[in-house]
Every structure is written in C-alpha cells, then in structure tokens.
Design a protein around this motif. Structure first.
Motif, PDB file in Angstrom:
ATOM      1  N   GLY A   1     -28.165  24.525 -39.226  1.00  0.00           N
ATOM      2  CA  GLY A   1     -27.967  25.833 -38.624  1.00  0.00           C
ATOM      3  C   GLY A   1     -29.184  26.718 -38.791  1.00  0.00           C
ATOM      4  N   GLY A   2     -28.979  28.010 -38.516  1.00  0.00           N
ATOM      5  CA  GLY A   2     -30.072  28.956 -38.675  1.00  0.00           C
ATOM      6  C   GLY A   2     -30.934  29.111 -37.444  1.00  0.00           C
ATOM      7  N   SER A   3     -30.399  28.756 -36.248  1.00  0.00           N
ATOM      8  CA  SER A   3     -31.136  28.889 -34.989  1.00  0.00           C
ATOM      9  C   SER A   3     -32.536  28.281 -35.070  1.00  0.00           C
ATOM     10  CB  SER A   3     -31.227  30.366 -34.574  1.00  0.00           C
ATOM     11  OG  SER A   3     -29.949  30.905 -34.336  1.00  0.00           O
ATOM     12  N   PRO A   4     -32.644  26.966 -35.238  1.00  0.00           N
ATOM     13  CA  PRO A   4     -33.956  26.329 -35.373  1.00  0.00           C
ATOM     14  C   PRO A   4     -34.814  26.513 -34.126  1.00  0.00           C
ATOM     15  CG  PRO A   4     -32.219  24.694 -35.090  1.00  0.00           C
ATOM     16  CD  PRO A   4     -31.542  25.990 -35.321  1.00  0.00           C
TER      17      PRO A   4
ATOM     18  N   ILE B   1     -26.518  25.987 -34.558  1.00  0.00           N
ATOM     19  CA  ILE B   1     -26.887  25.490 -33.246  1.00  0.00           C
ATOM     20  C   ILE B   1     -28.280  25.998 -32.848  1.00  0.00           C
ATOM     21  CG2 ILE B   1     -24.585  25.228 -32.276  1.00  0.00           C
ATOM     22  CD1 ILE B   1     -26.421  28.454 -31.700  1.00  0.00           C
ATOM     23  N   VAL B   2     -28.866  25.357 -31.784  1.00  0.00           N
ATOM     24  CA  VAL B   2     -30.019  25.935 -31.113  1.00  0.00           C
ATOM     25  C   VAL B   2     -29.534  27.138 -30.315  1.00  0.00           C
ATOM     26  CG1 VAL B   2     -31.604  25.574 -29.184  1.00  0.00           C
ATOM     27  CG2 VAL B   2     -31.442  23.865 -30.981  1.00  0.00           C
ATOM     28  N   ASN B   3     -30.205  28.274 -30.499  1.00  0.00           N
ATOM     29  CA  ASN B   3     -29.791  29.526 -29.857  1.00  0.00           C
ATOM     30  C   ASN B   3     -30.494  29.674 -28.509  1.00  0.00           C
ATOM     31  OD1 ASN B   3     -29.614  32.397 -29.200  1.00  0.00           O
ATOM     32  ND2 ASN B   3     -28.873  32.666 -31.289  1.00  0.00           N
TER      33      ASN B   3
ATOM     34  N   PRO C   1     -33.385   6.397 -31.283  1.00  0.00           N
ATOM     35  CA  PRO C   1     -32.367   6.410 -30.232  1.00  0.00           C
ATOM     36  C   PRO C   1     -30.945   6.589 -30.775  1.00  0.00           C
ATOM     37  CG  PRO C   1     -33.915   4.603 -29.911  1.00  0.00           C
ATOM     38  CD  PRO C   1     -34.203   5.176 -31.262  1.00  0.00           C
ATOM     39  N   GLY C   2     -30.223   7.512 -30.153  1.00  0.00           N
ATOM     40  CA  GLY C   2     -28.816   7.688 -30.458  1.00  0.00           C
ATOM     41  C   GLY C   2     -28.490   8.355 -31.777  1.00  0.00           C
ATOM     42  N   ARG C   3     -29.489   8.961 -32.438  1.00  0.00           N
ATOM     43  CA  ARG C   3     -29.225   9.536 -33.757  1.00  0.00           C
ATOM     44  C   ARG C   3     -29.392  11.054 -33.798  1.00  0.00           C
ATOM     45  NH1 ARG C   3     -32.566   6.858 -38.222  1.00  0.00           N
ATOM     46  NH2 ARG C   3     -31.176   8.162 -39.495  1.00  0.00           N
ATOM     47  N   PHE C   4     -29.598  11.676 -32.650  1.00  0.00           N
ATOM     48  CA  PHE C   4     -29.734  13.133 -32.611  1.00  0.00           C
ATOM     49  C   PHE C   4     -28.747  13.719 -31.612  1.00  0.00           C
ATOM     50  CE2 PHE C   4     -31.763  16.955 -30.667  1.00  0.00           C
ATOM     51  CZ  PHE C   4     -31.596  17.789 -31.758  1.00  0.00           C
ATOM     52  N   LEU C   5     -28.038  14.759 -32.045  1.00  0.00           N
ATOM     53  CA  LEU C   5     -27.071  15.469 -31.210  1.00  0.00           C
ATOM     54  C   LEU C   5     -27.524  16.917 -31.092  1.00  0.00           C
ATOM     55  CD1 LEU C   5     -24.289  15.090 -29.755  1.00  0.00           C
ATOM     56  CD2 LEU C   5     -23.237  15.933 -31.865  1.00  0.00           C
ATOM     57  N   LEU C   6     -27.673  17.386 -29.863  1.00  0.00           N
ATOM     58  CA  LEU C   6     -28.161  18.737 -29.609  1.00  0.00           C
ATOM     59  C   LEU C   6     -26.990  19.707 -29.507  1.00  0.00           C
ATOM     60  CD1 LEU C   6     -30.523  20.659 -28.907  1.00  0.00           C
ATOM     61  CD2 LEU C   6     -30.176  20.009 -26.505  1.00  0.00           C
ATOM     62  N   GLY C   7     -26.838  20.567 -30.507  1.00  0.00           N
ATOM     63  CA  GLY C   7     -25.851  21.633 -30.472  1.00  0.00           C
ATOM     64  C   GLY C   7     -26.482  22.905 -29.951  1.00  0.00           C
ATOM     65  N   VAL C   8     -25.833  23.540 -28.973  1.00  0.00           N
ATOM     66  CA  VAL C   8     -26.362  24.712 -28.280  1.00  0.00           C
ATOM     67  C   VAL C   8     -25.330  25.826 -28.325  1.00  0.00           C
ATOM     68  CG1 VAL C   8     -27.117  25.596 -26.035  1.00  0.00           C
ATOM     69  CG2 VAL C   8     -27.741  23.281 -26.725  1.00  0.00           C
ATOM     70  N   GLY C   9     -25.807  27.076 -28.446  1.00  0.00           N
ATOM     71  CA  GLY C   9     -24.879  28.197 -28.415  1.00  0.00           C
ATOM     72  C   GLY C   9     -25.574  29.502 -28.102  1.00  0.00           C
ATOM     73  N   VAL C  10     -24.765  30.548 -27.921  1.00  0.00           N
ATOM     74  CA  VAL C  10     -25.302  31.862 -27.537  1.00  0.00           C
ATOM     75  C   VAL C  10     -25.349  32.849 -28.701  1.00  0.00           C
ATOM     76  CG1 VAL C  10     -24.695  31.673 -25.113  1.00  0.00           C
ATOM     77  CG2 VAL C  10     -23.030  32.614 -26.714  1.00  0.00           C
ATOM     78  N   GLY C  11     -24.931  32.435 -29.889  1.00  0.00           N
ATOM     79  CA  GLY C  11     -24.984  33.370 -31.013  1.00  0.00           C
ATOM     80  C   GLY C  11     -24.007  34.517 -30.849  1.00  0.00           C
TER      81      GLY C  11
ATOM     82  N   ALA D   1     -21.440  25.339 -29.212  1.00  0.00           N
ATOM     83  CA  ALA D   1     -20.715  26.200 -30.132  1.00  0.00           C
ATOM     84  C   ALA D   1     -19.641  26.912 -29.321  1.00  0.00           C
ATOM     85  CB  ALA D   1     -21.667  27.217 -30.763  1.00  0.00           C
ATOM     86  N   ALA D   2     -18.386  26.764 -29.693  1.00  0.00           N
ATOM     87  CA  ALA D   2     -17.296  27.296 -28.873  1.00  0.00           C
ATOM     88  C   ALA D   2     -16.155  27.758 -29.753  1.00  0.00           C
ATOM     89  CB  ALA D   2     -16.809  26.230 -27.891  1.00  0.00           C
ATOM     90  N   LEU D   3     -15.659  28.952 -29.461  1.00  0.00           N
ATOM     91  CA  LEU D   3     -14.503  29.501 -30.160  1.00  0.00           C
ATOM     92  C   LEU D   3     -13.347  29.751 -29.199  1.00  0.00           C
ATOM     93  CD1 LEU D   3     -16.229  32.084 -32.560  1.00  0.00           C
ATOM     94  CD2 LEU D   3     -15.253  29.869 -33.177  1.00  0.00           C
TER      95      LEU D   3
END
Length: 285
Positions: free
Chosen positions: A41-44, A67-69, A90-100, A135-137
């Motif tokens: 976390g921490g908006s990399p 997530i990536v902000n 390959p196949g070992r990274f998952l990109l999490g995205v969100g709006v903060g 990122a979803a609530l």
C-alpha cells in the motif's frame, strides 16, 4: 470448475498487506511461512521499482499493489511497469488500482469516471483484466470491478461486507479484503493500537459511508471510534482468536484475506510467524 472460476487469480488463502514495501529478506520469510502474496500500500509510484526485488528474492510469492492511486500514478507508465514485471516474472504480479479518498487528493473529481478512464487506458496498453483488481467498497465500484477487472480489494471492512460483496459480484470474481490485526490479550491496549491506525479513516467519507451501510451508527464512526467499530475492523486477542476472525472472511466468500499487522515493521514477522499455524499455513523448511 467453470472457465470463469479457473481464470481467478490464485494468491492463496492469506496474504500480507504492508504500508510501503518490505525488504526482499522479509518477503522471503513471508513466503517461507506459507503466505501467498504481499500487497504493498501507500500509493506506490508508477515505476513500481520495488516489485522485482521482492519477486527475485522469492519463487512462488505474488506481489500486488494495494493500491496504485489513479491521481498520482498515470496509467501509461504503470502499464509499462506491468509489462516489464510480467516479462521478468510471468504471472506473479497483480495490479491493484483505486481512486483513494477525496479528502486526501486535491485533484479528486468524478472518481468513477476517472477510474473508468484509467481502465480504458490500461486496456489500450494491453494490461489484461485477469491481472488487475480494483479497490472497491460500495456497490457501484464493486460492480465495475466485476466487469472490468479480476475482482476487488476492499479495505477496512468486515466479514459482513465480504458476504454482501460476494452476493453482489457472484462466484467468479476475486475478492481479497484487508483486515488489521493485533496479537495481544489486553483488549484495551489492542483497541488503542487499532484506534491509532483507524483514526485517520474516521475523517474520510468513503470509509465512514461504507461503515454506515454496514449498520454502524454516527456514534460508532465518530472519533475516536467506538469499541464496536474497532473490534469489527481490527482483530485482536490470541493467535487462535485472530485466526478465527480472519477465517470469517473466507467463510463469507473471500478468496484471500490480506493481513495488516499493526505496530510497525518490528511486529510484522513475529506476528505472521505466530499466526501461521492457527491459519493452517505450512511453513517451508
């Protein structure tokens, strides 16, 4: 198993959420203990430079952003970073995205449109939906996550939220809720640690509104947070009690629970080590 279910990311039942990147040595130990992923976390930054050293130090562990902000990490360089990482691991990274959150971002406007525009840019750059989550609530973004990504990474939620999210998105969508933990038999001290971590979010409308949807009252979400709220979002007690609480997310339909250890980096590995057995993980020799 349906084709849709087969396409779900497989990150194991339990992962680890960290506010910033751990060291490669910590990542190797987390993998050895049996955890399936690290969520950073921490908006990399868009270059995602921390990812390869963690993957190079491990063999099966996956790394995700949590997530990536979208406001601080433009889609084009993030996509370039994704492809760079994917080519090497390959196949070992998952990109999490969100709006903060609106209170934390001066540029915050039309967050739903900003998120859909970002996803459009990722599509154009060839980032597959199967290797990204949102990122979803609330229901609207959970539904977007189901349509435009592999799934959702809800933060600061409860097993009740997980159950509702699973019902909304269906069985084929990946769900990886975050949950905070404190290993301590002293409930007063554990709740204080929880309040120290949760207090910031009591000022953020998206979290407060989500808690209200879950049935928490104005009194619960007023600073410093009621015992009821803190106990719901921060698991504390013995390792067995904490493991049982985390397992409620799995029972409610989570694919993975991402564990955030409170108390700083010094507490990270000792806590994860103590939890591994009660969580049913098998450490490697």
């Amino acid at each position: 198993m349906t084709d849709a279910l087969a396409l779900k990311p497989d990150l194991g039942r339990y992962g680890v959420w960290t506010g910033g990147s751990p060291t490669p040595e910590q990542a190797a130990e987390i993998e050895r203990l049996g955890y399936g992923a690290i969520w950073v976390g921490g908006s990399p930054a868009a270059d995602l430079a921390f990812v390869e050293p963690l993957l190079a130090a491990t063999s099966t562990l996956q790394v995700a952003t949590g997530i990536v902000n979208v406001w601080s990490a433009p889609a084009a360089p993030v996509a370039e970073s994704f492809h760079r990482i994917e080519a090497a691991h390959p196949g070992r990274f998952l990109l999490g995205v969100g709006v903060g959150h609106p209170e934390a971002t001066a540029e915050y406007r039309s967050p739903y449109r900003a998120l859909t525009d970002y996803l459009d840019a990722l599509d154009e750059a060839g980032v597959p939906t199967s290797r990204r989550v949102l990122a979803a609530l609330g229901p609207k973004v959970l539904e977007l996550a189901a349509r435009r990504s592999a799934g959702a990474h809800p933060y600061l939620t409860t097993p009740e939220h997980t159950a509702g999210a699973r019902e909304l998105v269906g069985p084929s969508v990946f769900l990886a809720p975050e949950h905070k933990v404190v290993l301590s038999p002293d409930a007063t001290a554990a709740r204080q640690a929880g309040r120290d971590a949760v207090g910031f979010y009591l000022r953020l409308s998206n979290y407060v509104n989500n808690w209200r949807r879950l049935g928490f009252t104005d009194r619960d979400v007023r600073a410093p947070g009621s015992d009821r709220l803190i106990d719901a979002v921060v698991a504390h007690g013995t390792a067995q009690q904490v493991a049982a609480r985390l397992g409620e997310h799995l029972d409610a339909g989570a694919d993975q629970v991402t564990i955030q250890v409170l108390g700083g980096w010094k507490q990270l590995l000792p806590t994860l080590t103590e939890l591994a057995g009660p969580l049913g993980l098998t450490p490697r020799d």
